[in-house]
Enzyme design. Structure first.
Site, PDB file in Angstrom:
ATOM      1  N   GLU B  67     -11.684  -8.261 -12.447  1.00 41.70           N
ATOM      2  CA  GLU B  67     -12.815  -8.883 -13.138  1.00 41.70           C
ATOM      3  C   GLU B  67     -13.416  -7.927 -14.159  1.00 41.70           C
ATOM      4  O   GLU B  67     -13.621  -6.733 -13.885  1.00 41.70           O
ATOM      5  CB  GLU B  67     -13.925  -9.261 -12.150  1.00 41.70           C
ATOM      6  CG  GLU B  67     -15.122  -9.868 -12.892  1.00 41.70           C
ATOM      7  CD  GLU B  67     -16.371 -10.075 -12.043  1.00 41.70           C
ATOM      8  OE1 GLU B  67     -16.346  -9.743 -10.840  1.00 41.70           O
ATOM      9  OE2 GLU B  67     -17.361 -10.556 -12.604  1.00 41.70           O
ATOM     10  N   ASP B 135     -22.993   6.554  -9.469  1.00 39.02           N
ATOM     11  CA  ASP B 135     -23.836   6.414 -10.660  1.00 39.02           C
ATOM     12  C   ASP B 135     -25.036   7.338 -10.493  1.00 39.02           C
ATOM     13  O   ASP B 135     -25.792   7.218  -9.529  1.00 39.02           O
ATOM     14  CB  ASP B 135     -24.294   4.944 -10.757  1.00 39.02           C
ATOM     15  CG  ASP B 135     -25.192   4.689 -11.966  1.00 39.02           C
ATOM     16  OD1 ASP B 135     -25.526   3.514 -12.191  1.00 39.02           O
ATOM     17  OD2 ASP B 135     -25.561   5.643 -12.666  1.00 39.02           O
ATOM     18  N   ILE B 136     -25.188   8.272 -11.404  1.00 39.86           N
ATOM     19  CA  ILE B 136     -26.314   9.209 -11.305  1.00 39.86           C
ATOM     20  C   ILE B 136     -27.113   9.159 -12.595  1.00 39.86           C
ATOM     21  O   ILE B 136     -26.571   9.257 -13.681  1.00 39.86           O
ATOM     22  CB  ILE B 136     -25.789  10.641 -11.084  1.00 39.86           C
ATOM     23  CG1 ILE B 136     -24.893  10.653  -9.852  1.00 39.86           C
ATOM     24  CG2 ILE B 136     -26.948  11.598 -10.880  1.00 39.86           C
ATOM     25  CD1 ILE B 136     -24.070  11.885  -9.732  1.00 39.86           C
ATOM     26  N   ASP B 137     -28.426   9.002 -12.422  1.00 39.80           N
ATOM     27  CA  ASP B 137     -29.337   8.802 -13.538  1.00 39.80           C
ATOM     28  C   ASP B 137     -30.351   9.922 -13.574  1.00 39.80           C
ATOM     29  O   ASP B 137     -31.004  10.171 -12.557  1.00 39.80           O
ATOM     30  CB  ASP B 137     -30.123   7.522 -13.241  1.00 39.80           C
ATOM     31  CG  ASP B 137     -29.934   6.522 -14.326  1.00 39.80           C
ATOM     32  OD1 ASP B 137     -29.787   5.334 -13.988  1.00 39.80           O
ATOM     33  OD2 ASP B 137     -29.934   6.945 -15.489  1.00 39.80           O
ATOM     34  N   ARG B 189     -28.536   8.710 -20.277  1.00 40.75           N
ATOM     35  CA  ARG B 189     -29.251   9.592 -19.354  1.00 40.75           C
ATOM     36  C   ARG B 189     -28.526   9.862 -18.050  1.00 40.75           C
ATOM     37  O   ARG B 189     -29.156  10.197 -17.057  1.00 40.75           O
ATOM     38  CB  ARG B 189     -30.594   8.970 -19.033  1.00 40.75           C
ATOM     39  CG  ARG B 189     -30.440   7.614 -18.424  1.00 40.75           C
ATOM     40  CD  ARG B 189     -31.751   6.970 -18.109  1.00 40.75           C
ATOM     41  NE  ARG B 189     -31.535   5.579 -17.744  1.00 40.75           N
ATOM     42  CZ  ARG B 189     -32.491   4.767 -17.329  1.00 40.75           C
ATOM     43  NH1 ARG B 189     -33.717   5.207 -17.230  1.00 40.75           N
ATOM     44  NH2 ARG B 189     -32.218   3.532 -17.016  1.00 40.75           N
ATOM     45  N   VAL B 191     -24.481  10.020 -15.616  1.00 43.97           N
ATOM     46  CA  VAL B 191     -23.027  10.073 -15.530  1.00 43.97           C
ATOM     47  C   VAL B 191     -22.526   9.068 -14.501  1.00 43.97           C
ATOM     48  O   VAL B 191     -23.239   8.713 -13.568  1.00 43.97           O
ATOM     49  CB  VAL B 191     -22.531  11.493 -15.133  1.00 43.97           C
ATOM     50  CG1 VAL B 191     -22.839  12.497 -16.220  1.00 43.97           C
ATOM     51  CG2 VAL B 191     -23.116  11.943 -13.815  1.00 43.97           C
ATOM     52  N   LYS B 339     -20.245  -0.026 -15.954  1.00 50.59           N
ATOM     53  CA  LYS B 339     -19.887   0.033 -17.371  1.00 50.59           C
ATOM     54  C   LYS B 339     -18.575   0.766 -17.607  1.00 50.59           C
ATOM     55  O   LYS B 339     -18.313   1.814 -17.001  1.00 50.59           O
ATOM     56  CB  LYS B 339     -21.007   0.730 -18.136  1.00 50.59           C
ATOM     57  CG  LYS B 339     -20.770   0.766 -19.632  1.00 50.59           C
ATOM     58  CD  LYS B 339     -22.042   1.045 -20.410  1.00 50.59           C
ATOM     59  CE  LYS B 339     -22.597   2.411 -20.102  1.00 50.59           C
ATOM     60  NZ  LYS B 339     -23.755   2.695 -20.947  1.00 50.59           N
TER      61      LYS B 339
END
Lengths: 455, 435
Positions: B67, B135-137, B189, B191, B339
């Site tokens: 998908e 996911d790290i912000d 912002r 990775v 993403k």
């Protein structure tokens, strides 16, 4: 008879567990009477329900062991070990039929049966445990000496971090990390290049994962068979009993509010301040303040409100009124409305989600920017005192509550809060936020009735 | 076209420049980007995991069961299209060029082609493979960085992301035994991490949950004070993270963020110490003294105070400030959409390029190529008549990194696995024919 193991042992170990612990690999070709069908199932269900209650009250493993032992002795044990085994197996397979039919039921049954197996396994002696492990065809390598030497420092380090002293005699099993998810999750084992090194005393986790996986597959299979043929073939005999058994326990899940009338938006502020448990008060308050909540917060509060009787249209209006002050009505409709309808079962695969129980909420882990979870668990002492103060709790009650919190009895703390804010005792103990709400409304309703002038 | 581009050229030193293309200009840029730059073949090769060849062991339906989702911005609206799927690279390319999405997400591989899901009973459409993702912000660290907040980042606070990459990458390789790991800059912002080993792709929800929890050290929402608590000696993973990375990085952080020079900043650290007497003693002595961190360490390590909870206080402080803060829910789900690499971030215009974990300290988010910059370079190349002009732009290095460090080793492993699986199957068939 396809019982997996039929050792005869004088099970006089007083633990209440049968000498042999079956693995339920295949349905037995036993003959038994229809009356036994129902009765055996109900007896086993009592044990499973007791386990469910025990877990949601946060009982420690040793307490659970005792509970399982007592419940088993009270409901399942027979003087003759063979008869106990027979009842054990029959009741398990009957309940499989009952609980294979819906996903929520399968999940519950799987969790309880695994828990039952876990504590019964712990109560077995070392030899019996080893025997069971062989049955599960665990071709697990016992860690060889050469490899042990290369990693023994790390093994010791890992053992010390969980307060366990390993010695050169400790047996380790080298297994793929996928087989011991609980131990990995809580960092209780050393892992290297994809393998976990499980000391003998942690082997329960490993065995339970396999047991759980086997039963899970079996349940899916049973479900298919039930739908495909059995349900039809047995519609006059077993099917009605299976239906009836499915309604017996499980406890209210509050997904369809029954007794309390639907609540309307204009009442919601009032209700929040009198009848919401602390976790929901907090989320509600933050929503009013920030006009926003992160996803888990929206789920926890949103499903609670659904259980409390807030209709979908009202829910949408409520959330829109708040969120549009921060992100605008348009963005709300685009990005957030969908998931509210989803919660009510109007989108996607149309599951009607059930409000979260205390156990689920306590186990969730809020992170930066989150306000969900159980405040008794996650708030600092200072913040908790302030929050309880705002609810009108003080003095002696406050101290009792903080004491419970320090001892990690979060649900008992919440129960005491209920008692302090309502001025009445709560016998049953809180294990669901919607239960708190229902009890609270009941209390206020009866108070109102009493203050009405009699004819 | 050239004049517009001159005006909108991004100053590469600023991340939140208001010269980022939006609206119809963004669409124009994307059209060119998707026309000339987006690496379709490489993305296809990656996601096909070896099933794109002529080997009889290949599953030609594999890529088509993945998908994708597109976010498409028109004049007033934003449309989100889920369950997009493509039979091969060419179909994917045609669709992306036609729709020009502002964002492309990658989801799971399902039992059947997502486009045909309605034809199957609910139980017939399930995710069966999905990369293990993280996911790290950097905005999750707002409470410990004083140079930026929210979506902003600079070279002073970006090291938090470098730390996260080092700690997690090492654990994924050493502890879990994974080797095909792709780290990608998320464009503004943070990775993303994609673990692509077949063992990782086949993990169940429960196993992903377990891995997420293994990494979950920084816990607690807005209302808890202490987010890291160690009750005893550290697990080897934590000990390694501390010794190899966190300890020294915290020392640097103390200095770049001036943690002990401002009262409200060091007050936060004092709040993490569970002993009132220690706290008040320090607070007194610190009026105008700047060797506070040394002093604090000395006091906590001296062992003169026997209060429970002090033994690991230094580690707790260091972890609270520097240990990776993951979005746990992203890792736990099997069908969470993430993403795709090489997208253009609509907020900054930057390309989501891969990061080499072995050289993550050298990564500079402020100099990541932007779509405007790439188009500028393209034009410059064309005007001097250079061939292969795309390869002479700033994107070439990123595509090269993607291929050499990630794609090529991955494909080799996949082909080997396919070969082995096929041979085993053939052997089994042969065996069953023997008497």
């Amino acid at each position: 008879m396809e019982i997996v193991r039929s050792q005869r042992r004088n099970g006089s170990d007083g633990s209440g567990s049968a000498a042999s612990l079956p693995l339920y690999k295949s349905a037995p070709s036993l003959e038994f009477r229809l009356e036994e069908f129902g009765q055996y199932a109900i007896d086993r269900l009592r044990v499973l329900q007791a386990i469910s209650d025990g877990l949601s009250r946060g009982k420690k493993p040793e307490e659970m062991e005792n509970l399982v032992s007592e419940q088993w002795r009270a409901n399942m044990k027979h003087q003759d070990a063979d008869k106990t085994l027979r009842k054990d197996i029959i009741s398990h397979f009957v309940l499989r039929l009952v609980y294979c039919r819906e996903e929520e039921m399968r999940r519950w049954f799987l969790s309880m049966e695994t828990a039952l197996f876990r504590y019964r396994f712990r109560l077995q002696n070392a030899e019996a445990q080893k025997s069971i492990m062989n049955e599960l065809q665990l071709q697990y390598n016992v860690l060889g000496n050469a490899e042990y030497e290369t990693i023994k420092d790390k093994l010791t380090e890992a053992a010390r971090s969980v307060n366990f002293t390993s010695n050169p005699e400790t047996v380790f099993y080298k297994v793929p990390f996928e087989d011991v998810p609980e131990l990995v999750a809580s960092r209780r084992v050393f892992i290297l290049k994809g393998f976990a090194f499980v000391p003998r005393n942690q082997v329960v986790s490993l065995v339970c994962t396999i047991f759980r996986s086997n039963i899970s597959k079996a349940l899916a299979l049973t479900n298919r068979k039930w739908r495909a043929m059995i349900q039809d073939q047995e519609k006059d005999r077993i099917a009605p009993m299976v239906e009836a058994l499915g309604n017996v326990y499980l406890g209210p899940d509050y997904s369809k509010p029954k007794d309390c009338a639907e609540i309307s938006l204009k009442d919601i502020n009032q209700l929040a301040s009198t009848s919401f448990p602390l976790c929901m008060r907090h989320l509600f308050g933050k929503l009013r303040e920030d006009h926003h909540l992160k996803h888990q917060g929206r789920m926890q509060l949103g499903l609670f409100l659904k259980g409390v009787g807030l209709k979908l249209e009202d829910a949408l209006a409520f959330w829109r009124a708040e969120f549009s002050q921060k992100v605008g009505a348009e963005r709300f409709d685009k990005e957030y409305a969908y998931s509210i309808r989803h919660n009510y079962g109007k989108e996607g695969k149309r599951t009607d989600y059930t409000p979260y129980s205390c156990q689920k909420i306590i186990m969730s882990t809020p992170s930066t920017g989150d306000h969900h979870g159980c405040p008794y668990r996650h708030f600092s002492e200072e913040n908790l005192r302030a929050a309880l103060n705002k609810m009108g709790v003080g003095g002696r009650a406050m101290d009792d509550i903080m004491d419970k919190v320090r001892n990690r009895h979060y649900q008992l703390a919440c129960t005491l809060t209920f008692e302090a804010t309502h001025g009445t005792s709560c016998e049953t103990g809180i294990n669901h936020p919607n239960q708190y709400f229902v009890e609270s409304r009941k209390f206020f309703e009866s108070k109102n009735k009493q203050s009405q002038p009699t004819a | 076209m050239t004049k517009e581009k001159e005006e909108h050229r991004e100053d590469p030193m600023q991340i939140d420049s208001n010269r980022v293309p939006t609206g119809s200009l963004l669409t124009d840029y994307l059209r060119i980007y998707y026309g000339k730059f987006f690496p379709y073949t490489d993305m296809f090769k990656w996601l096909a995991y070896g099933n794109d060849g002529k080997h009889p062991g290949c599953d030609s339906s594999y890529f088509g069961r993945r998908e994708f989702s597109f976010t498409i911005k028109s004049d007033r609206d934003e449309i989100y299209l889920r369950f997009q799927s493509f039979f091969n690279a060419s179909e994917m390319e045609t669709s992306i060029k036609a729709k020009c999405p502002t964002k492309i997400d990658i989801g799971a591989v399902y039992t059947v082609d997502p486009a045909k899901r309605h034809a199957y009973a609910q139980s017939g459409f399930n995710p069966i493979e999905r990369e293990l993702v993280f996911d790290i912000d950097i905005s999750d660290y707002d409470d410990v960085r004083y140079c930026c907040s929210g979506a902003d980042t600079c070279l002073n606070c970006w090291p938090l992301m470098t730390i996260a990459i080092k700690v997690i990458d090492t654990a994924l390789r050493e502890d879990f035994g994974f080797s095909h790991i792709l780290w990608v800059y998320s464009g503004r912002r943070g990775v993303h991490c994609w673990v692509c080993d077949s063992r990782a792709r086949r993990l169940s929800k429960e196993q992903r949950s377990a891995i997420a929890d293994y990494f979950h050290v920084y816990k607690g929402g807005e209302n808890s004070l202490k987010k890291v608590t160690f009750s005893g000696p550290l697990h080897p993973f934590l000990a390694r993270a501390y010794t190899d990375v966190l300890k020294n990085e915290f020392e640097k952080w103390v200095s770049t963020q001036k943690l002990f020079e401002h009262e409200e900043r060091f007050h936060k650290i004092l709040q993490l110490i569970p002993d009132e007497s220690v706290v008040s003693e320090l607070a007194e002595k610190w009026q105008g003294n700047s060797v506070r961190w040394e002093h604090l360490k000395h006091m906590l390590q001296s062992g003169s105070k026997k209060t429970q909870g002090l033994r690991r206080c230094i580690e707790e402080i260091v972890f609270s400030y520097t240990y990776p803060r993951l979005d746990i829910q992203v890792t736990k789900g099997m069908n969470h959409l993430l993403k795709a690499p090489f997208c253009v971030h609509p907020g900054t215009g930057r390309i989501c390029i891969p990061i080499d974990p072995k050289k993550c300290e050298e990564f500079d988010p402020t100099s990541v190529p932007t779509v405007a910059q790439l188009i500028e370079e393209l034009n410059a190349n064309a005007s001097i008549g250079a061939d292969n002009y795309v390869e002479k732009t700033s994107l070439a290095a990123s595509v090269h990194l993607f291929r050499t460090c990630f794609l090529e080793p991955l494909i080799k492993t996949c082909k080997d696995e396919l070969e082995n699986a096929y041979n085993t199957k053939i052997q089994q068939t042969k065996d069953s024919l023997n008497w």
